[in-house]
Design a protein around this motif. Sequence first.
Motif, mmCIF file in Angstrom:
data_model
loop_
_atom_site.group_PDB
_atom_site.id
_atom_site.type_symbol
_atom_site.label_atom_id
_atom_site.label_comp_id
_atom_site.label_asym_id
_atom_site.label_seq_id
_atom_site.Cartn_x
_atom_site.Cartn_y
_atom_site.Cartn_z
ATOM 1 N N MET A 1 37.092 40.078 41.101
ATOM 2 C CA MET A 1 36.123 41.251 40.610
ATOM 3 C C MET A 1 36.408 41.218 39.121
ATOM 4 O O MET A 1 35.718 40.885 38.242
ATOM 5 N N ILE A 2 37.434 42.009 38.759
ATOM 6 C CA ILE A 2 37.739 42.320 37.374
ATOM 7 C C ILE A 2 39.190 41.526 36.662
ATOM 8 O O ILE A 2 39.940 42.036 37.525
ATOM 9 N N GLN A 3 38.925 40.764 35.713
ATOM 10 C CA GLN A 3 40.082 40.184 35.374
ATOM 11 C C GLN A 3 40.689 41.112 34.099
ATOM 12 O O GLN A 3 40.129 41.413 33.098
ATOM 13 N N LEU A 4 42.050 41.191 33.899
ATOM 14 C CA LEU A 4 42.642 41.902 33.000
ATOM 15 C C LEU A 4 43.435 40.860 32.113
ATOM 16 O O LEU A 4 44.236 40.153 32.942
ATOM 17 N N ASN A 5 43.355 41.057 30.917
ATOM 18 C CA ASN A 5 44.392 40.403 30.076
ATOM 19 C C ASN A 5 45.379 41.101 29.533
ATOM 20 O O ASN A 5 44.962 41.980 28.372
ATOM 21 N N TYR A 6 46.634 41.313 29.892
ATOM 22 C CA TYR A 6 47.491 42.135 29.093
ATOM 23 C C TYR A 6 48.111 41.864 27.942
ATOM 24 O O TYR A 6 48.403 42.931 27.185
ATOM 25 N N ARG A 7 47.613 40.725 27.457
ATOM 26 C CA ARG A 7 47.838 40.288 26.105
ATOM 27 C C ARG A 7 47.157 40.794 24.977
ATOM 28 O O ARG A 7 46.990 40.459 23.893
ATOM 29 N N ASP A 8 45.638 41.193 25.596
ATOM 30 C CA ASP A 8 44.410 41.406 24.758
ATOM 31 C C ASP A 8 44.849 42.685 24.050
ATOM 32 O O ASP A 8 45.322 43.545 24.506
ATOM 33 N N ALA A 9 44.386 42.773 22.747
ATOM 34 C CA ALA A 9 44.262 44.192 22.240
ATOM 35 C C ALA A 9 43.405 44.904 22.561
ATOM 36 O O ALA A 9 43.849 46.069 22.191
ATOM 37 N N LYS A 10 42.599 44.682 23.217
ATOM 38 C CA LYS A 10 41.631 45.745 23.928
ATOM 39 C C LYS A 10 42.294 46.595 24.843
ATOM 40 O O LYS A 10 43.089 45.921 25.626
ATOM 41 N N PRO A 11 42.173 47.822 24.938
ATOM 42 C CA PRO A 11 42.803 48.601 25.662
ATOM 43 C C PRO A 11 42.447 48.174 27.091
ATOM 44 O O PRO A 11 41.288 47.845 27.393
ATOM 45 N N ILE A 12 43.141 48.558 28.394
ATOM 46 C CA ILE A 12 43.018 48.061 29.634
ATOM 47 C C ILE A 12 41.612 48.824 29.969
ATOM 48 O O ILE A 12 40.863 48.484 30.886
ATOM 49 N N TYR A 13 41.604 50.056 30.004
ATOM 50 C CA TYR A 13 40.351 50.867 30.287
ATOM 51 C C TYR A 13 38.896 50.300 29.766
ATOM 52 O O TYR A 13 37.966 50.111 30.620
ATOM 53 N N GLU A 14 39.253 49.759 28.752
ATOM 54 C CA GLU A 14 38.114 48.951 28.070
ATOM 55 C C GLU A 14 37.681 47.778 28.608
ATOM 56 O O GLU A 14 36.734 47.150 28.979
ATOM 57 N N GLN A 15 38.653 46.993 28.982
ATOM 58 C CA GLN A 15 38.563 45.855 29.932
ATOM 59 C C GLN A 15 37.828 45.971 31.200
ATOM 60 O O GLN A 15 37.086 45.180 31.595
ATOM 61 N N VAL A 16 38.400 47.147 31.809
ATOM 62 C CA VAL A 16 37.883 47.471 33.012
ATOM 63 C C VAL A 16 36.177 47.924 32.891
ATOM 64 O O VAL A 16 35.458 47.531 33.766
ATOM 65 N N LYS A 17 36.109 48.691 31.926
ATOM 66 C CA LYS A 17 34.565 48.978 31.493
ATOM 67 C C LYS A 17 33.714 47.696 31.467
ATOM 68 O O LYS A 17 32.807 47.556 32.069
ATOM 69 N N ASP A 18 34.245 46.837 30.685
ATOM 70 C CA ASP A 18 33.549 45.527 30.337
ATOM 71 C C ASP A 18 33.382 44.711 31.661
ATOM 72 O O ASP A 18 32.259 44.200 31.861
ATOM 73 N N GLY A 19 34.405 44.714 32.356
ATOM 74 C CA GLY A 19 34.252 43.739 33.851
ATOM 75 C C GLY A 19 33.270 44.646 34.743
ATOM 76 O O GLY A 19 32.542 43.795 35.285
ATOM 77 N N ILE A 20 33.078 46.032 34.714
ATOM 78 C CA ILE A 20 32.018 46.437 35.475
ATOM 79 C C ILE A 20 30.637 46.224 35.089
ATOM 80 O O ILE A 20 29.687 46.075 35.927
ATOM 81 N N ARG A 21 30.753 46.409 33.755
ATOM 82 C CA ARG A 21 29.372 46.255 32.932
ATOM 83 C C ARG A 21 28.785 44.728 33.426
ATOM 84 O O ARG A 21 27.503 44.712 33.903
ATOM 85 N N LYS A 22 29.784 43.767 33.480
ATOM 86 C CA LYS A 22 29.357 42.435 33.479
ATOM 87 C C LYS A 22 28.806 42.158 34.874
ATOM 88 O O LYS A 22 27.961 41.424 35.236
ATOM 89 N N LEU A 23 29.566 42.879 36.018
ATOM 90 C CA LEU A 23 29.346 42.841 37.284
ATOM 91 C C LEU A 23 27.865 43.180 37.379
ATOM 92 O O LEU A 23 26.986 42.950 38.287
ATOM 93 N N ILE A 24 27.674 44.435 36.989
ATOM 94 C CA ILE A 24 26.275 45.155 37.070
ATOM 95 C C ILE A 24 25.111 44.260 36.669
ATOM 96 O O ILE A 24 24.115 44.137 37.187
ATOM 97 N N VAL A 25 25.370 43.971 35.224
ATOM 98 C CA VAL A 25 24.239 42.851 34.515
ATOM 99 C C VAL A 25 24.082 41.687 35.260
ATOM 100 O O VAL A 25 23.147 41.187 35.549
ATOM 101 N N ALA A 26 25.226 41.124 35.881
ATOM 102 C CA ALA A 26 25.087 39.779 36.823
ATOM 103 C C ALA A 26 24.563 40.077 37.980
ATOM 104 O O ALA A 26 24.343 39.130 38.968
ATOM 105 N N GLU A 27 24.298 41.436 38.504
ATOM 106 C CA GLU A 27 23.888 41.940 39.762
ATOM 107 C C GLU A 27 24.757 41.468 40.810
ATOM 108 O O GLU A 27 24.262 41.313 41.964
ATOM 109 N N ALA A 28 26.095 41.454 40.362
ATOM 110 C CA ALA A 28 26.995 41.329 41.614
ATOM 111 C C ALA A 28 27.371 42.782 42.210
ATOM 112 O O ALA A 28 27.724 42.871 43.451
#
Length: 125
Positions: A1-28
């Motif tokens: 579903m959503i992949q998190l990268n703990y080494r990424d400088a982007k905050p975790i909540y932003e990664q979650v938002k991006d993951g959910i947005r991608k799932l919505i846009v991809a119609e998953a």
Amino acid sequence: MIQLNYRDAKPIYEQVKDGIRKLIVAEALLPGEKLPSVRELAAKLTINPNTISRAYRDLEAEGYLRSENGKGTFVAEEIHVTQERTEELLDSFDALVSELFFLSVSGEELIGRVTQIQVRRENHD
């Protein structure tokens, strides 16, 4: 579903938002579909529930999600994304296109790719 990268400088909540947005846009995730509860998703991703709560709240403010008291959080039936989010995406698009031009990708090639994406979206609907 959503992949998190703990080494990424982007905050975790932003990664979650991006993951959910991608799932919505991809119609998953489809309009009206119920998302996992805050606690469920937090447990699945092994992160703090407040992080999920913030991501859901931000996505609701952006127009991707809607919540119903006592029922849960759902993908919005009609996505009406805020002007702020639209501007953010267009700024990213401009930066990406500028870099592609720098790399000698032609305008015609870019227009062709945009057209392909549009056709795929129209045929999918």
